[in-house]
Design a protein around this motif. Sequence first.
Motif, short mmCIF file in Angstrom:
data_model
loop_
_atom_site.label_atom_id
_atom_site.label_comp_id
_atom_site.label_asym_id
_atom_site.label_seq_id
_atom_site.Cartn_x
_atom_site.Cartn_y
_atom_site.Cartn_z
N ARG A 188 -1.92 7.81 -19.05
CA ARG A 188 -3.18 8.20 -18.42
C ARG A 188 -3.83 7.02 -17.70
NH1 ARG A 188 -5.75 12.04 -23.23
NH2 ARG A 188 -4.43 13.86 -22.82
N THR A 191 -1.84 6.85 -14.37
CA THR A 191 -1.96 7.97 -13.43
C THR A 191 -3.40 8.37 -13.15
OG1 THR A 191 -1.68 9.54 -15.26
CG2 THR A 191 0.29 8.88 -14.05
N TRP A 192 -4.24 8.42 -14.17
CA TRP A 192 -5.62 8.85 -13.97
C TRP A 192 -6.45 7.80 -13.23
CZ3 TRP A 192 -7.63 11.65 -19.01
CH2 TRP A 192 -6.86 12.80 -19.21
N LYS A 193 -6.21 6.53 -13.55
CA LYS A 193 -7.03 5.47 -12.97
C LYS A 193 -6.36 4.81 -11.77
CE LYS A 193 -9.35 4.50 -17.34
NZ LYS A 193 -9.71 3.48 -18.35
#
Length: 290
Positions: A188, A191-193
């Motif tokens: 995460r 990919t998220w940040k």
Amino acid sequence: LVIQCLLSPAICYRYYGTYWFRMMISADIYYAYVLPAVLALLIGLNAPFFRVKYNMRDELLKLKDHKKTLERQGIILIIVGYVAYLLSIFVPQVGFVAVALGLVRFVGFFYLWFTESKFTKILFVVIFIPYFIYIIGGGVFIDMIVTFFFLLTLFMMKKKLSKPVLVSAMLFLSFFVFLLQAVKKDYRVITWKDNMGEQYQDKSSVSILTDLMIERASNLDAKTMEVAFATFNQRLNQGFILASELKALPNRRPFVDGEFFFRECLGILLPRIFYPDKPEVGDHDKFNYC
């Protein structure tokens, strides 16, 4: 239920009390409430009184007797469900109705699966592979885990598996979930940040997850194992929610006399046009209250 409310909290009390989702009350208080409740439920579910003999596997296999009808209905459900699923992704304004309607594509697939349709394999690829890729891209893996175990359960209903094969499958899936939980946070972050770096710059989300899981599997030292297993156990543990409620009510908050339960039931029965204050999916008010 036994794993989530009895075994997993016991592991948390004994070994992982300092990790996330701690048990907020003592084990004596917790099990004095939970153990009788779980036992009563299990006795009620398995009591022989008025039990009707029903073999689900035999009933499901009888679906082949209606192959043409169910095959046609299954394909219709898959088409309707897939259209609704795509609308929920690309036109989010359609709301939860499209999300819920999109699930009928799985029902349609199971029609084809149990009637042994010739379209089963190709539709499995069409339905489940994009679904898993979408889940991996979003980084919320609980739906994928539930689907894996659900597919295994359905496969077992149709095919009799030997105990060695069944144990091997369960161990493999458990280890897969274990690794997934171990790398979830790192995945995460990447990919998220949007913290790809040169190592992952040109890789897909599936490739990134695969690389992280392989790397973690090849470097499982004692500390990594402890943290990974604690994380895995915390995901299983639902007792922390009940423990928080037992601590908060009525010490910090008054009893609500079933208000949240009543609202949820009413929300199931009534559309929002007749119930403007209907609780939203994923509403955290009930958790924030405690």
